[in-house]
Design a protein around this motif. Structure first.
Motif, PDB file in Angstrom:
ATOM      1  N   LEU A  89       1.492  -0.955  -0.243  1.00  0.00           N
ATOM      2  CA  LEU A  89      -0.135  -0.034   0.580  1.00  0.00           C
ATOM      3  C   LEU A  89       0.988   1.139   1.166  1.00  0.00           C
ATOM      4  CD1 LEU A  89      -2.473   0.946   0.310  1.00  0.00           C
ATOM      5  CD2 LEU A  89      -2.655   1.152   2.992  1.00  0.00           C
ATOM      6  N   THR A  90       1.605   0.979   1.047  1.00  0.00           N
ATOM      7  CA  THR A  90       2.618   2.482   1.109  1.00  0.00           C
ATOM      8  C   THR A  90       3.547   2.956  -0.633  1.00  0.00           C
ATOM      9  OG1 THR A  90       2.921   1.866   3.112  1.00  0.00           O
ATOM     10  CG2 THR A  90       4.275   3.654   2.605  1.00  0.00           C
ATOM     11  N   LEU A  93       0.951   4.235  -3.296  1.00  0.00           N
ATOM     12  CA  LEU A  93       0.919   5.459  -3.041  1.00  0.00           C
ATOM     13  C   LEU A  93       1.743   6.840  -2.950  1.00  0.00           C
ATOM     14  CD1 LEU A  93      -0.653   5.258   0.892  1.00  0.00           C
ATOM     15  CD2 LEU A  93      -2.016   6.146  -1.579  1.00  0.00           C
ATOM     16  N   LEU A  94       3.348   6.007  -2.216  1.00  0.00           N
ATOM     17  CA  LEU A  94       4.268   6.340  -3.012  1.00  0.00           C
ATOM     18  C   LEU A  94       4.231   6.425  -4.554  1.00  0.00           C
ATOM     19  CD1 LEU A  94       6.959   6.140  -0.059  1.00  0.00           C
ATOM     20  CD2 LEU A  94       6.345   8.562  -0.974  1.00  0.00           C
ATOM     21  N   SER A  97       1.595   8.735  -6.415  1.00  0.00           N
ATOM     22  CA  SER A  97       1.363  10.349  -5.784  1.00  0.00           C
ATOM     23  C   SER A  97       2.697  11.268  -6.379  1.00  0.00           C
ATOM     24  CB  SER A  97       1.572  10.294  -4.020  1.00  0.00           C
ATOM     25  OG  SER A  97       2.575   9.848  -3.923  1.00  0.00           O
ATOM     26  N   GLN A 115      -8.152   4.334  -0.214  1.00  0.00           N
ATOM     27  CA  GLN A 115      -6.895   5.198   0.225  1.00  0.00           C
ATOM     28  C   GLN A 115      -6.532   5.765  -1.861  1.00  0.00           C
ATOM     29  OE1 GLN A 115      -4.888   3.174   3.675  1.00  0.00           O
ATOM     30  NE2 GLN A 115      -6.424   2.031   2.913  1.00  0.00           N
ATOM     31  N   GLN A 118      -7.943   9.142  -2.983  1.00  0.00           N
ATOM     32  CA  GLN A 118      -7.475  10.488  -2.796  1.00  0.00           C
ATOM     33  C   GLN A 118      -6.780  11.135  -3.306  1.00  0.00           C
ATOM     34  OE1 GLN A 118      -7.244  10.729   0.913  1.00  0.00           O
ATOM     35  NE2 GLN A 118      -5.098   9.352   1.507  1.00  0.00           N
ATOM     36  N   THR A 119      -5.575  10.269  -3.632  1.00  0.00           N
ATOM     37  CA  THR A 119      -4.576  11.073  -4.380  1.00  0.00           C
ATOM     38  C   THR A 119      -4.740  11.477  -5.865  1.00  0.00           C
ATOM     39  OG1 THR A 119      -3.936   8.241  -5.466  1.00  0.00           O
ATOM     40  CG2 THR A 119      -3.086   8.853  -3.793  1.00  0.00           C
TER      41      THR A 119
ATOM     42  N   ALA B  52      -2.048  12.227   0.487  1.00  0.00           N
ATOM     43  CA  ALA B  52      -1.475  12.141  -0.888  1.00  0.00           C
ATOM     44  C   ALA B  52      -0.958  12.486  -1.244  1.00  0.00           C
ATOM     45  CB  ALA B  52      -3.214  12.433  -0.959  1.00  0.00           C
ATOM     46  N   PHE B  54       2.425  12.793   0.048  1.00  0.00           N
ATOM     47  CA  PHE B  54       3.315  12.080   1.377  1.00  0.00           C
ATOM     48  C   PHE B  54       4.126  12.856   2.259  1.00  0.00           C
ATOM     49  CE2 PHE B  54       2.371   7.501   0.825  1.00  0.00           C
ATOM     50  CZ  PHE B  54       3.070   7.194   2.043  1.00  0.00           C
TER      51      PHE B  54
END
Lengths: 451, 302
Positions: A89-90, A93-94, A97, A115, A118-119, B52, B54
């Motif tokens: 997940l991290t 997201l990284l 984004s 989650q 929302q990026t 969103a 970081f």
């Protein structure tokens, strides 16, 4: 003398030059521009896409499914990278984004869509990718439960590419030797708990138990609470109410957690720390009569002799036992989403369309053990005979999950909720605190998360 | 005279410039890989983090620290870490120095034993945790088989809170004792031989030699080894992650594993950054204390 101003000629020339330049550049712009999504590649100029997925099945996708995909799309080169679940997940997201994401396609677990959404870095597949969607791609054919996993606030961000449901696996030999009837989808929790002591037995004539009733996730992990949640949901309970406040800290909620903790009495030694691999091994080595586990392990548990000691006719799979409301299950869908910043979103979406098509689902089921999400795939002739009973069970599990809303919280902070539950359920299974205290703590902590 | 004064000044300046020339790349690398992450962590710890992007968002003052310091689970994880350190560190030092002393004696095959001792050190901690988890498994583990040979029942190493902590200490000791052995061996080899020869001439037996000469001479080495091992042990989390995931319950949930889970599982990056800063401060203070202690011991025994 035409009466025209000299500049008019110059302007006309500029316009002509501009038009010529536009004419020269336009096809290139279409080939690489957003309206074409980067195209699908040609033999001379193939396109490369990169997929981030879970390391449990990344290798088999690369070696088995990508070659199948390339039979239809030979000019799209796919690289599948596996990431450990705990970091997935991290990393997703990284990457999403970031200014220049590495991945065109990200495969996400069931509760992660809010989650990732929302990026603002995911493609709306029904809107942004509509022009690149195959006319034969039938959205309505998906079962609602798996498709809903990648929907958030009315936007469809993904498609199910590896569907999974928590099922009850059972070993027919153990039930027969214990003199118990084979489980059916009508088996209740009360009946299962009554049968459990008889399933702790000596199958090797050693004078001591060497076979136990049950194994599953009992250790400290975010997926451990899903087993309790399946019992809770089967008894009509819910994790959160309409205002996203904890709704499980009730008398019935405590009773369901106690049922989960009581399973340990009939589990093998060391089960308090068992997670996915440990419980899978104890079942595959014939040491337990039943296992609550993700359905996608069926192939490796019952069919593939390289990974199991059990024979196909020895293993049964069905929905988890029935509570006061419904049979139990829990949704665990891996969905594929496309990065909005991908330079080749069309090729990325082509890959996901194929993966979630009837053809892709058939290949995934027979070659990798992944499960389909389409009604037509589940109702049709399965690509391998052993899949027939599995498909029937899966369809039942989808229906039950949809009816009982049997999934993890779908929130931006869903992992925070799941971590709280993992902590407190583990404290209950270890005996550090009782079920009532564990749920009281969990409710208190979840309400503080301001969901 | 003026010329004579200028020359040394120039030379001094050139010398200083040369030194800084050599130091600057190291400073820049250190700033990039050490100072920047620490400063960024401190910045996050005073902010709300936007998942969103970081990036640190709104400045929240001491809120994250207040949350952390009033969280019973944080203090519990520190307590678990303390228990682990209290058992693991002395055990590793004791075993390390005893083994080094035995290995240092003249006997056949000690070279092979020394080489074998290196193996645990080159095994990745996660692999060590995973292998030991398999070996200690009460269902199919090697230890269960060995216990069965002498008529003992299987032990539920990872299901019982006390045994689980014992298992973590055991695995960590297996992995790190060879490191202590290496340092202790170097320390033993560096001891002045004339002192031992004098003791032998004076008729000192092996116990007197050990207690009155070897150990006092080794005290600075022991103290330095303790500080080095302390710094390594306090950040242990991979063995616990692989072997127990912090369980059963939270019996082996050491502080770094707790922070990792809160950050990467619970997605609480800002609070986790605050925890990191608190742990950094505690570790720095204790390390300073230990270094001071080791200097006192050095002064007393040298």
């Amino acid at each position: 003398m035409t009466g025209k101003h000299p500049n008019a000629i110059r302007l006309t020339r500029r316009a002509a030059l501009g038009a010529a330049a536009a004419a020269v550049l336009a096809p290139r712009a279409r080939a690489a521009g957003p309206e074409d999504g980067g195209g699908l590649g040609t033999a001379e100029k193939p396109i490369s896409i990169r997929v981030m997925t879970n390391d449990a099945f990344s290798k088999i996708w690369q070696t088995t499914l990508v070659p199948e995909f390339n039979k239809k799309f030979p000019n799209i080169q796919v690289t599948v990278d596996g990431v450990a679940y705990s970091e997935q997940l991290t990393k997703s997201l990284l990457d999403l984004s970031g200014a220049k994401p590495v991945y065109d396609v990200v495969i996400t677990d069931d509760p992660w869509t809010p989650q990732l959404a929302q990026t603002n870095a995911l493609l709306d597949l029904k809107k942004d990718a509509a022009a690149w969607t195959d006319p034969g791609f039938d959205w309505a054919d998906f079962n609602p439960a798996p498709l809903a996993a990648s929907e958030w606030k009315g936007v469809q961000y993904g498609v199910p590419v590896r569907s999974n449901m928590l099922l009850m696996f059972y070993n027919r030999t153990h039930y027969r030797k214990a003199g118990l009837p084979e489980p059916t989808p009508k088996l209740t929790w009360a009946e299962f708990m009554a049968q459990a002591p008889k399933l702790v037995q000596d199958l090797k004539g050693e004078g001591k138990p060497n076979a136990w009733a049950i194994d599953t996730y009992f250790g400290r992990d975010q997926l451990t609470p899903t087993i309790w949640q399946a019992i809770l949901n089967a008894n009509g309970g819910k994790l959160l109410d309409a205002n996203n406040k904890a709704a499980f800290n009730t008398k019935d909620g405590v009773a369901t957690l106690q049922t989960f903790v009581d399973l340990l009495k009939y589990a093998p030694p060391g089960a308090k720390n068992h997670l996915f691999n440990d419980s899978l091994q104890s079942f595959r080595q014939g040491q337990v009569a039943a296992m609550f586990m993700w359905g996608s392990v069926y192939r490796g548990t019952a069919i593939d002799p390289a990974t199991t000691t059990l024979k196909p006719d020895e293993v049964g799979a069905q929905v988890m036992p029935v509570g006061s409301a419904l049979p139990g299950t829990h949704r665990g869908i891996w969905s594929g989403v496309v990065s909005r910043k991908s330079p080749t979103p069309r090729a990325a979406w082509a890959f996901l369309q194929w993966m979630s098509s009837k053809e892709g689902e058939a290949a995934s089921s027979s070659l990798t053990g992944g499960f389909p999400a389409r009604r037509s795939t589940l109702a049709g002739t399965p690509p391998a005979p052993w899949l027939a009973p599995v498909f029937a069970t899966l369809q039942m599990a989808y229906d039950v999950a949809e009816k009982g809303q049997m999934w993890r919280p779908r929130l931006v902070k869903s992992d925070s909720v799941q971590q709280v539950l993992a902590d407190e359920v583990a404290r209950a299974t270890s005996g550090e605190i009782d079920a009532a205290a564990a749920l009281a703590n969990a409710a208190n902590r979840i309400d503080k998360l301001r969901l | 005279m003026t010329i004579g004064m200028k020359r040394p000044t120039r030379a001094r300046l050139a010398d200083t410039a040369g030194r800084w020339g050599f130091l600057t790349p190291a400073f820049l690398i250190l700033a990039a890989v050490l100072a920047y992450p620490i400063l960024y962590t401190i910045e996050i710890s005073f902010s709300e983090i936007d998942i969103a992007t970081f990036m640190p968002g709104e400045f929240v003052g001491w809120d994250n620290y207040e949350t952390v310091l009033t969280d019973e689970r944080f203090w519990y994880a520190l307590r678990v870490t303390l228990i682990y350190l209290v058992f693991a560190l002395p055990l590793q030092l004791l075993l390390g120095f005893v083994i080094a002393w035995l290995v240092n004696a003249e006997w056949r095959g000690r070279g092979v034993v020394r080489a074998l001792f290196i193996i645990p050190m080159v095994v990745a901690p996660v692999v060590a945790g995973g292998i030991w988890k398999m070996m200690l498994d009460p269902l199919w583990g090697l230890t269960t088989y060995l216990l069965g040979l002498v008529g003992l029942p299987a032990l539920d190493w990872f299901g019982d809170p006390v045994l689980a902590m014992g298992a973590i200490v055991l695995i960590d000791t297996w992995r790190w004792t060879p490191f202590v052995v290496l340092i202790a061996t170097a320390g033993l080899l560096s001891l002045p031989r004339d002192v031992f020869e004098a003791a032998e001439i004076d008729g000192a037996n092996w116990w007197t030699t050990l207690w009155r000469i070897t150990i006092p001479l080794l005290v600075p080495v022991i103290a330095a080894t303790f500080v080095v091992r302390w710094l390594g042990a306090v950040k242990m989390f991979d063995i616990a992650l692989a072997a127990t995931a912090g369980g059963p319950g939270r019996a082996t949930n050491v502080i770094n594993l707790f922070i990792y889970q809160e950050a990467f599982r619970g997605m609480k990056f800002a609070e986790s950054a605050a925890m990191c800063v608190v742990v950094l401060v505690i570790t720095t203070l204790l390390t300073g204390l230990f270094l001071r202690g080791s200097r006192v011991l050095e002064a007393r025994f040298q």
